[in-house]
Write a protein that holds these residues in place. Sequence first.
Motif, PDB file in Angstrom:
ATOM      1  N   ILE A   6      37.234 -22.147  65.010  1.00  0.00           N
ATOM      2  CA  ILE A   6      36.069 -21.380  64.601  1.00  0.00           C
ATOM      3  C   ILE A   6      35.467 -22.005  63.349  1.00  0.00           C
ATOM      4  CG2 ILE A   6      37.013 -19.283  65.593  1.00  0.00           C
ATOM      5  CD1 ILE A   6      37.448 -18.261  62.750  1.00  0.00           C
ATOM      6  N   GLU A   7      34.254 -21.609  63.060  1.00  0.00           N
ATOM      7  CA  GLU A   7      33.574 -22.063  61.851  1.00  0.00           C
ATOM      8  C   GLU A   7      33.375 -20.862  60.939  1.00  0.00           C
ATOM      9  OE1 GLU A   7      30.040 -24.358  62.474  1.00  0.00           O
ATOM     10  OE2 GLU A   7      30.928 -25.441  64.145  1.00  0.00           O
ATOM     11  N   MET A   8      33.482 -21.116  59.642  1.00  0.00           N
ATOM     12  CA  MET A   8      33.268 -20.061  58.662  1.00  0.00           C
ATOM     13  C   MET A   8      32.907 -20.734  57.348  1.00  0.00           C
ATOM     14  SD  MET A   8      35.845 -17.082  57.339  1.00  0.00           S
ATOM     15  CE  MET A   8      35.717 -16.158  58.878  1.00  0.00           C
ATOM     16  N   ASP A   9      31.892 -20.200  56.680  1.00  0.00           N
ATOM     17  CA  ASP A   9      31.492 -20.822  55.419  1.00  0.00           C
ATOM     18  C   ASP A   9      32.563 -20.570  54.357  1.00  0.00           C
ATOM     19  OD1 ASP A   9      30.539 -18.612  53.385  1.00  0.00           O
ATOM     20  OD2 ASP A   9      29.726 -18.012  55.336  1.00  0.00           O
ATOM     21  N   PRO A  10      32.649 -21.449  53.372  1.00  0.00           N
ATOM     22  CA  PRO A  10      33.701 -21.348  52.355  1.00  0.00           C
ATOM     23  C   PRO A  10      33.722 -20.027  51.588  1.00  0.00           C
ATOM     24  CG  PRO A  10      32.684 -23.518  52.270  1.00  0.00           C
ATOM     25  CD  PRO A  10      31.872 -22.687  53.228  1.00  0.00           C
ATOM     26  N   VAL A  36      48.206 -19.290  40.149  1.00  0.00           N
ATOM     27  CA  VAL A  36      46.803 -19.368  40.534  1.00  0.00           C
ATOM     28  C   VAL A  36      46.748 -19.682  42.030  1.00  0.00           C
ATOM     29  CG1 VAL A  36      46.606 -21.817  39.900  1.00  0.00           C
ATOM     30  CG2 VAL A  36      44.562 -20.392  39.989  1.00  0.00           C
ATOM     31  N   VAL A  37      45.828 -19.038  42.732  1.00  0.00           N
ATOM     32  CA  VAL A  37      45.651 -19.268  44.168  1.00  0.00           C
ATOM     33  C   VAL A  37      44.357 -20.060  44.345  1.00  0.00           C
ATOM     34  CG1 VAL A  37      45.340 -18.204  46.437  1.00  0.00           C
ATOM     35  CG2 VAL A  37      46.885 -17.154  44.748  1.00  0.00           C
ATOM     36  N   LEU A  38      44.482 -21.187  45.021  1.00  0.00           N
ATOM     37  CA  LEU A  38      43.351 -22.093  45.219  1.00  0.00           C
ATOM     38  C   LEU A  38      43.136 -22.338  46.707  1.00  0.00           C
ATOM     39  CD1 LEU A  38      44.559 -24.673  42.577  1.00  0.00           C
ATOM     40  CD2 LEU A  38      42.689 -23.051  42.258  1.00  0.00           C
ATOM     41  N   VAL A  39      41.881 -22.389  47.116  1.00  0.00           N
ATOM     42  CA  VAL A  39      41.547 -22.750  48.492  1.00  0.00           C
ATOM     43  C   VAL A  39      41.060 -24.198  48.465  1.00  0.00           C
ATOM     44  CG1 VAL A  39      40.036 -22.310  50.458  1.00  0.00           C
ATOM     45  CG2 VAL A  39      40.942 -20.382  49.128  1.00  0.00           C
ATOM     46  N   GLU A  40      41.679 -25.015  49.287  1.00  0.00           N
ATOM     47  CA  GLU A  40      41.291 -26.421  49.442  1.00  0.00           C
ATOM     48  C   GLU A  40      40.906 -26.637  50.903  1.00  0.00           C
ATOM     49  OE1 GLU A  40      41.170 -28.747  47.045  1.00  0.00           O
ATOM     50  OE2 GLU A  40      41.996 -27.487  45.454  1.00  0.00           O
ATOM     51  N   GLU A  41      40.083 -27.631  51.139  1.00  0.00           N
ATOM     52  CA  GLU A  41      39.653 -27.918  52.506  1.00  0.00           C
ATOM     53  C   GLU A  41      40.806 -28.430  53.362  1.00  0.00           C
ATOM     54  OE1 GLU A  41      37.388 -27.731  55.746  1.00  0.00           O
ATOM     55  OE2 GLU A  41      36.847 -26.946  53.786  1.00  0.00           O
ATOM     56  N   SER A  42      41.646 -29.298  52.796  1.00  0.00           N
ATOM     57  CA  SER A  42      42.733 -29.880  53.573  1.00  0.00           C
ATOM     58  C   SER A  42      43.928 -30.174  52.668  1.00  0.00           C
ATOM     59  CB  SER A  42      42.252 -31.153  54.276  1.00  0.00           C
ATOM     60  OG  SER A  42      41.765 -32.078  53.336  1.00  0.00           O
ATOM     61  N   SER A  88      39.342 -17.118  66.843  1.00  0.00           N
ATOM     62  CA  SER A  88      38.529 -15.932  66.599  1.00  0.00           C
ATOM     63  C   SER A  88      38.681 -15.537  65.128  1.00  0.00           C
ATOM     64  CB  SER A  88      38.961 -14.756  67.484  1.00  0.00           C
ATOM     65  OG  SER A  88      40.224 -14.265  67.062  1.00  0.00           O
ATOM     66  N   GLU A  89      37.723 -14.766  64.635  1.00  0.00           N
ATOM     67  CA  GLU A  89      37.816 -14.316  63.251  1.00  0.00           C
ATOM     68  C   GLU A  89      39.013 -13.390  63.059  1.00  0.00           C
ATOM     69  OE1 GLU A  89      35.200 -12.154  59.786  1.00  0.00           O
ATOM     70  OE2 GLU A  89      34.172 -13.455  61.219  1.00  0.00           O
ATOM     71  N   GLU A  90      39.309 -12.563  64.041  1.00  0.00           N
ATOM     72  CA  GLU A  90      40.454 -11.661  63.946  1.00  0.00           C
ATOM     73  C   GLU A  90      41.750 -12.460  63.802  1.00  0.00           C
ATOM     74  OE1 GLU A  90      38.145 -11.455  66.513  1.00  0.00           O
ATOM     75  OE2 GLU A  90      37.012  -9.863  65.516  1.00  0.00           O
ATOM     76  N   GLU A  91      41.865 -13.507  64.586  1.00  0.00           N
ATOM     77  CA  GLU A  91      43.041 -14.368  64.508  1.00  0.00           C
ATOM     78  C   GLU A  91      43.108 -15.053  63.140  1.00  0.00           C
ATOM     79  OE1 GLU A  91      45.128 -17.910  67.144  1.00  0.00           O
ATOM     80  OE2 GLU A  91      43.099 -17.277  67.636  1.00  0.00           O
ATOM     81  N   LEU A  92      41.976 -15.488  62.630  1.00  0.00           N
ATOM     82  CA  LEU A  92      41.923 -16.141  61.321  1.00  0.00           C
ATOM     83  C   LEU A  92      42.346 -15.180  60.213  1.00  0.00           C
ATOM     84  CD1 LEU A  92      41.241 -18.624  59.600  1.00  0.00           C
ATOM     85  CD2 LEU A  92      38.883 -17.762  59.501  1.00  0.00           C
TER      86      LEU A  92
END
Length: 121
Positions: A6-10, A36-42, A88-92
């Motif tokens: 799925i696609e979702m904006d950051p 600290v919690v960080l979101v990274e692309e990969s 799906s978004e629910e799964e995500l």
Amino acid sequence: MAGVPIEMDPVRFDRLVDAALDEIPDELARLVRNVVVLVEESPPPGEPADLLGLYEGVALTERDSTVLGGLPDRIFIFRGPLLDLCSSEEELVEEVRITVVHEVAHHFGIDDERLHELGYG
């Protein structure tokens, strides 16, 4: 589980991570220190490309007086592999929740084997 990614904006993805953090019971959240919690692309080079999250730090069960005042522990949530895994978004939402709980558990000294026994693997 895997299907069409799925696609979702950051920004929306960051909100999912925030919501998962908000679900951690207050009695546990109060015990989380210097993280600290960080979101990274990969994931970083040298780590598996499908890694969903990573805890870098010293678990509370392994700390002593030498850890005080240091840099914060870091929890990384990897957006790309999570999006690739889910169809799906629910799964995500569920996979983000599981990943956040998994990495916070490492902060408390819970290893992968125990997490698998608890259903977070």
